[in-house]
Motif scaffolding. Structure first.
Motif, PDB file in Angstrom:
ATOM      1  N   LEU B  31      33.325  37.273  45.007  1.00 55.25           N
ATOM      2  CA  LEU B  31      32.439  37.251  46.185  1.00 55.25           C
ATOM      3  C   LEU B  31      32.882  38.299  47.197  1.00 55.25           C
ATOM      4  CD1 LEU B  31      32.223  33.368  46.579  1.00 55.25           C
ATOM      5  CD2 LEU B  31      30.421  34.894  45.703  1.00 55.25           C
ATOM      6  N   LEU B  32      34.175  38.325  47.469  1.00 57.66           N
ATOM      7  CA  LEU B  32      34.754  39.319  48.381  1.00 57.66           C
ATOM      8  C   LEU B  32      36.095  39.745  47.799  1.00 57.66           C
ATOM      9  CD1 LEU B  32      34.494  38.032  52.094  1.00 57.66           C
ATOM     10  CD2 LEU B  32      33.497  40.153  51.190  1.00 57.66           C
ATOM     11  N   ALA B  33      36.399  41.044  47.917  1.00 56.67           N
ATOM     12  CA  ALA B  33      37.720  41.533  47.504  1.00 56.67           C
ATOM     13  C   ALA B  33      38.307  42.334  48.650  1.00 56.67           C
ATOM     14  CB  ALA B  33      37.615  42.402  46.249  1.00 56.67           C
ATOM     15  N   GLY B  34      39.629  42.256  48.822  1.00 57.83           N
ATOM     16  CA  GLY B  34      40.292  43.011  49.883  1.00 57.83           C
ATOM     17  C   GLY B  34      41.013  44.215  49.322  1.00 57.83           C
ATOM     18  N   ILE B  35      41.075  45.282  50.097  1.00 57.67           N
ATOM     19  CA  ILE B  35      41.825  46.474  49.688  1.00 57.67           C
ATOM     20  C   ILE B  35      43.197  46.433  50.357  1.00 57.67           C
ATOM     21  CG2 ILE B  35      41.928  49.001  49.762  1.00 57.67           C
ATOM     22  CD1 ILE B  35      38.874  49.028  49.595  1.00 57.67           C
ATOM     23  N   PHE B  57      41.127  38.416  46.488  1.00 63.52           N
ATOM     24  CA  PHE B  57      39.701  38.077  46.313  1.00 63.52           C
ATOM     25  C   PHE B  57      39.445  36.616  46.632  1.00 63.52           C
ATOM     26  CE2 PHE B  57      39.477  35.260  42.668  1.00 63.52           C
ATOM     27  CZ  PHE B  57      40.749  35.392  42.134  1.00 63.52           C
ATOM     28  N   VAL B  58      38.169  36.327  46.902  1.00 65.81           N
ATOM     29  CA  VAL B  58      37.662  34.965  46.792  1.00 65.81           C
ATOM     30  C   VAL B  58      36.470  35.074  45.855  1.00 65.81           C
ATOM     31  CG1 VAL B  58      36.273  35.236  48.915  1.00 65.81           C
ATOM     32  CG2 VAL B  58      36.726  32.946  48.000  1.00 65.81           C
ATOM     33  N   GLY B  59      36.343  34.109  44.959  1.00 66.16           N
ATOM     34  CA  GLY B  59      35.264  34.181  43.974  1.00 66.16           C
ATOM     35  C   GLY B  59      34.719  32.806  43.666  1.00 66.16           C
ATOM     36  N   GLU B  60      33.774  32.803  42.731  1.00 68.93           N
ATOM     37  CA  GLU B  60      33.097  31.560  42.357  1.00 68.93           C
ATOM     38  C   GLU B  60      33.262  31.420  40.855  1.00 68.93           C
ATOM     39  OE1 GLU B  60      29.070  30.578  44.323  1.00 68.93           O
ATOM     40  OE2 GLU B  60      28.589  31.195  42.267  1.00 68.93           O
ATOM     41  N   VAL B  61      33.675  30.256  40.384  1.00 67.10           N
ATOM     42  CA  VAL B  61      33.908  30.079  38.949  1.00 67.10           C
ATOM     43  C   VAL B  61      32.564  30.097  38.215  1.00 67.10           C
ATOM     44  CG1 VAL B  61      34.855  28.582  37.161  1.00 67.10           C
ATOM     45  CG2 VAL B  61      36.034  28.802  39.367  1.00 67.10           C
ATOM     46  N   ALA B  62      32.427  31.023  37.255  1.00 63.63           N
ATOM     47  CA  ALA B  62      31.165  31.203  36.536  1.00 63.63           C
ATOM     48  C   ALA B  62      31.235  30.605  35.140  1.00 63.63           C
ATOM     49  CB  ALA B  62      30.829  32.697  36.449  1.00 63.63           C
ATOM     50  N   ASP B  63      32.428  30.475  34.583  1.00 63.60           N
ATOM     51  CA  ASP B  63      32.570  29.908  33.238  1.00 63.60           C
ATOM     52  C   ASP B  63      34.030  29.487  33.047  1.00 63.60           C
ATOM     53  OD1 ASP B  63      31.951  29.068  30.704  1.00 63.60           O
ATOM     54  OD2 ASP B  63      31.818  31.074  29.825  1.00 63.60           O
ATOM     55  N   VAL B  64      34.240  28.503  32.188  1.00 64.65           N
ATOM     56  CA  VAL B  64      35.606  28.087  31.829  1.00 64.65           C
ATOM     57  C   VAL B  64      35.618  27.842  30.333  1.00 64.65           C
ATOM     58  CG1 VAL B  64      37.501  26.468  32.260  1.00 64.65           C
ATOM     59  CG2 VAL B  64      35.837  26.924  34.065  1.00 64.65           C
ATOM     60  N   PHE B 310      32.244  46.767  52.790  1.00 66.41           N
ATOM     61  CA  PHE B 310      31.357  47.630  52.004  1.00 66.41           C
ATOM     62  C   PHE B 310      30.759  46.807  50.853  1.00 66.41           C
ATOM     63  CE2 PHE B 310      32.439  52.090  53.245  1.00 66.41           C
ATOM     64  CZ  PHE B 310      33.522  51.842  54.075  1.00 66.41           C
ATOM     65  N   PRO B 311      29.550  47.142  50.436  1.00 58.11           N
ATOM     66  CA  PRO B 311      29.076  46.528  49.193  1.00 58.11           C
ATOM     67  C   PRO B 311      29.936  47.040  48.029  1.00 58.11           C
ATOM     68  CG  PRO B 311      27.490  48.137  50.002  1.00 58.11           C
ATOM     69  CD  PRO B 311      28.554  48.035  51.043  1.00 58.11           C
ATOM     70  N   ILE B 312      30.142  46.187  47.016  1.00 63.80           N
ATOM     71  CA  ILE B 312      31.026  46.543  45.909  1.00 63.80           C
ATOM     72  C   ILE B 312      30.628  47.882  45.266  1.00 63.80           C
ATOM     73  CG2 ILE B 312      29.697  44.986  44.400  1.00 63.80           C
ATOM     74  CD1 ILE B 312      33.358  45.742  43.836  1.00 63.80           C
ATOM     75  N   SER B 313      29.349  48.185  45.250  1.00 65.26           N
ATOM     76  CA  SER B 313      28.915  49.442  44.630  1.00 65.26           C
ATOM     77  C   SER B 313      29.454  50.657  45.379  1.00 65.26           C
ATOM     78  CB  SER B 313      27.385  49.515  44.564  1.00 65.26           C
ATOM     79  OG  SER B 313      26.859  49.413  45.877  1.00 65.26           O
ATOM     80  N   GLU B 314      29.877  50.457  46.630  1.00 65.16           N
ATOM     81  CA  GLU B 314      30.432  51.572  47.411  1.00 65.16           C
ATOM     82  C   GLU B 314      31.960  51.544  47.455  1.00 65.16           C
ATOM     83  OE1 GLU B 314      28.475  51.858  51.237  1.00 65.16           O
ATOM     84  OE2 GLU B 314      26.517  51.490  50.303  1.00 65.16           O
ATOM     85  N   ALA B 315      32.575  50.929  46.450  1.00 69.44           N
ATOM     86  CA  ALA B 315      34.042  50.810  46.409  1.00 69.44           C
ATOM     87  C   ALA B 315      34.760  52.155  46.571  1.00 69.44           C
ATOM     88  CB  ALA B 315      34.476  50.118  45.113  1.00 69.44           C
ATOM     89  N   PRO B 316      34.275  53.245  45.919  1.00 73.81           N
ATOM     90  CA  PRO B 316      34.985  54.529  46.091  1.00 73.81           C
ATOM     91  C   PRO B 316      35.022  54.976  47.553  1.00 73.81           C
ATOM     92  CG  PRO B 316      33.519  54.627  44.188  1.00 73.81           C
ATOM     93  CD  PRO B 316      33.192  53.353  44.918  1.00 73.81           C
ATOM     94  N   LYS B 329      42.010  45.955  57.538  1.00 71.12           N
ATOM     95  CA  LYS B 329      41.537  45.458  56.239  1.00 71.12           C
ATOM     96  C   LYS B 329      40.099  45.886  55.931  1.00 71.12           C
ATOM     97  CE  LYS B 329      43.522  43.070  53.793  1.00 71.12           C
ATOM     98  NZ  LYS B 329      44.411  43.588  52.705  1.00 71.12           N
ATOM     99  N   VAL B 330      39.904  46.450  54.749  1.00 77.91           N
ATOM    100  CA  VAL B 330      38.576  46.816  54.269  1.00 77.91           C
ATOM    101  C   VAL B 330      38.217  45.866  53.124  1.00 77.91           C
ATOM    102  CG1 VAL B 330      37.203  48.623  53.148  1.00 77.91           C
ATOM    103  CG2 VAL B 330      38.839  49.225  54.955  1.00 77.91           C
ATOM    104  N   LEU B 331      37.001  45.324  53.173  1.00 79.21           N
ATOM    105  CA  LEU B 331      36.564  44.372  52.147  1.00 79.21           C
ATOM    106  C   LEU B 331      35.436  44.951  51.305  1.00 79.21           C
ATOM    107  CD1 LEU B 331      36.442  41.049  54.267  1.00 79.21           C
ATOM    108  CD2 LEU B 331      38.346  41.962  52.909  1.00 79.21           C
ATOM    109  N   LEU B 332      35.340  44.447  50.082  1.00 82.24           N
ATOM    110  CA  LEU B 332      34.230  44.764  49.175  1.00 82.24           C
ATOM    111  C   LEU B 332      33.447  43.481  48.939  1.00 82.24           C
ATOM    112  CD1 LEU B 332      36.199  46.842  46.505  1.00 82.24           C
ATOM    113  CD2 LEU B 332      34.826  47.713  48.419  1.00 82.24           C
ATOM    114  N   LYS B 333      32.122  43.561  49.067  1.00 81.12           N
ATOM    115  CA  LYS B 333      31.311  42.348  48.977  1.00 81.12           C
ATOM    116  C   LYS B 333      30.345  42.415  47.796  1.00 81.12           C
ATOM    117  CE  LYS B 333      28.424  39.429  51.853  1.00 81.12           C
ATOM    118  NZ  LYS B 333      28.841  38.510  52.887  1.00 81.12           N
ATOM    119  N   ALA B 334      30.207  41.293  47.112  1.00 85.35           N
ATOM    120  CA  ALA B 334      29.269  41.213  45.992  1.00 85.35           C
ATOM    121  C   ALA B 334      27.851  41.465  46.476  1.00 85.35           C
ATOM    122  CB  ALA B 334      29.357  39.835  45.342  1.00 85.35           C
TER     123      ALA B 334
END
Lengths: 335, 335
Positions: B31-35, B57-64, B310-316, B329-334
């Motif tokens: 969901l969010l990642a930190g640099i 990161f914080v994320g959401e469990v999609a499969d186990v 930033f949106p994750i697509s703009e990670a660079p 802190k700079v974050l990347l968002k889903a």
């Protein structure tokens, strides 16, 4: 009296008056003094010390000031070793500093240090120390053993700082004078001590004292060659390259005791300390009573480490000799 | 899925298949990642890491995979933070290594590390981690807080390593992202924390969180100017010059916590560690449960440290921005 001071990176003889005594201080006639690497550093201009060097000694009490006749007789003529840090109470400073208040006299904020900081040392016929710094030497301990009390106490400081029960083995990096004493002291409480050194002959001396040995080159190539890991590593090489190897050999969450006090900045990568969460413990002066007890019990026998004994009048030649490669402990003897 | 890897010191987008899951591992939608500065070091070629960086990161469990329907339902759709060290048990290695046997999973001899060592990380739409590494995030903690759990846990490691009751105050050297979190965490148990940093604006952020601040230059001149002494000093400057000042400011027998993991050898004089008998404690990853509890209690509030998301697509672009001077802190968002 005859004394030696540092001039142009050499020891030079002086005729000095006997040191003045404060109340509860003793005049000590030096019987034997040891030359330590710190003395060599002083000779080379580190520590900015201008007085009489020398801090390892065994002596005989020649006079005591400001005490009862009864107390004086307890000391006069007795052999003593002396703690080198002279703290607030010895100078009668009131109030004492924060460290003396906590009982940390070796860290006294106003301390002088025998032969190192503002206090004339043992490369002389006589020195002065407060009674509270002196330890009587039992008759069963010879002068040649007693002169090792100070460096042996420094080795014992490791036992005082760490909970040794958590360790079963240790690595000692270095094969010089201090490293040899440290390995012997650790060997009194651990079943396995391994010394890593550059000099075959020095390692053989350790071997004869029940210490395992490994030869290393003492340069960066050791990082690739040495695969051993220890929960306890003591860095006592006295050289800048030692810390990198010590970090390399300390296992995660392990303890690295730092004993080397060389001056000069060495390039060090410190990230292994963080990644492995190493605890590094700086370690300096130690408990004299413990050192005397070890000598008395004969569990540690330092005299085989003596390379040569010079008469005190030949101190300049002695300290030159002490700097030759491969030379272990050099002593100065009263004439 | 969209993911980013390092190529020519830049992040480049890839279309990667979803990570394969081992039994008792989870697929997590980021969901969010930190640099973090470590990510910047990876970009610069340290760590020799070729995969997907990102470990905050914080994320959401999609499969186990490989668990009962009941256990699976406990995780699916839940928000999680994840410990980054993946140890023997997660790979089903038998016997487990000596460190896992002692419960020191963060020091597992065979570990992979999310986004740092042999394990694709959080600069992607999805990542995989074993369930044993995941911590559920309570509903009261927002994503913008939860993304700080990993670095906040690293700050909390200090509380786990030291007996904090022996200290009444602490100095934190550095005013960057990690230093800010450390100062806030220490402030939850100590009445006085002083941050020493180079940047007025960053120090103001600390000030707003109840931390005293002092400006320094971050070079050797600080050794002459700074007279303050502390029983506890935390070095978190992320730069080689920090260690010298930290030694200088640590009082005799004091504790110096080393947090900076920059690569590269800096010339360091180590004799003050010995003379002052400082205990230096390397400190890395810490307890997630404690970090989550601190966020839940609102005693530590990291989101004001976010410079930009930033949106994750703009990670660079985001990781370039994160390297600008003064950027926190700079974050990347889903998306």
């Amino acid at each position: 009296m005859l004394a030696f001071t540092v001039k142009n990176k050499k020891l030079v003889a002086l005729n000095k008056p006997l040191p003045q005594l404060r109340p509860r201080w003793a005049l000590v006639r030096v019987l034997l003094a040891g030359i330590c690497n710190t003395d060599v550093e002083i000779l080379r201009g580190y520590h900015a010390f201008r007085g009489v060097p020398g801090h390892e000694f065994v002596g005989e009490v020649a006079d005591v000031k400001g005490v009862s006749t009864k107390e004086k007789s307890k000391w006069l003529g007795k052999r003593v070793a002396g703690e080198i840090n002279v703290s607030c109470s010895a100078y009668n400073y009131r109030p004492v500093c924060a460290f003396c208040r906590r009982g940390l006299k070796t860290h006294c904020a106003r301390r002088t240090v025998l032969g190192i900081v503002n206090h004339d040392g043992a490369f002389a016929e006589y020195l002065a120390l407060p009674l509270e710094n002196l330890h009587l030497i039992p008759n069963s301990i010879a002068d040649e053993q007693a002169v090792f009390v100070e460096p042996l106490a420094a080795a014992c400081e490791i036992l005082a700082q760490l909970n040794m029960k958590q360790f079963r083995e240790a690595a000692v990096l270095g094969d010089g004078k201090l490293a040899q004493l440290i390995a012997r002291v650790l060997r009194t409480t651990l079943p396995r001590v391994v010394m890593y050194g550059k000099h075959k002959d020095k390692l053989q001396q350790a071997s004869a004292a029940g210490i395992e040995t490994q030869i290393v080159r003492g340069d960066a190539s050791d990082l690739k060659r040495v695969k051993d890991n220890f929960a306890l590593v003591v860095e006592a090489t006295g050289s800048p390259s030692g810390l990198a190897l010590a970090q390399h050999m300390t296992e995660p969450r392990g303890t690295l005791v730092l004993k080397s006090t060389f001056h000069g900045a060495a390039p060090v990568e410190t990230w292994p300390l963080v990644v492995k969460e190493i605890t590094l413990v700086g370690s300096r002066c130690g408990p004299f009573a413990k050192a005397i007890a070890l000598l008395r019990s004969e569990k540690v026998d330092p005299p085989p480490l003596v390379a040569r004994t010079f008469p005190i009048s030949e101190a300049p030649a002695a300290i030159q000799y002490a700097q030759q490669p491969g030379v272990m402990k050099v002593l100065l003897k009263a004439e």
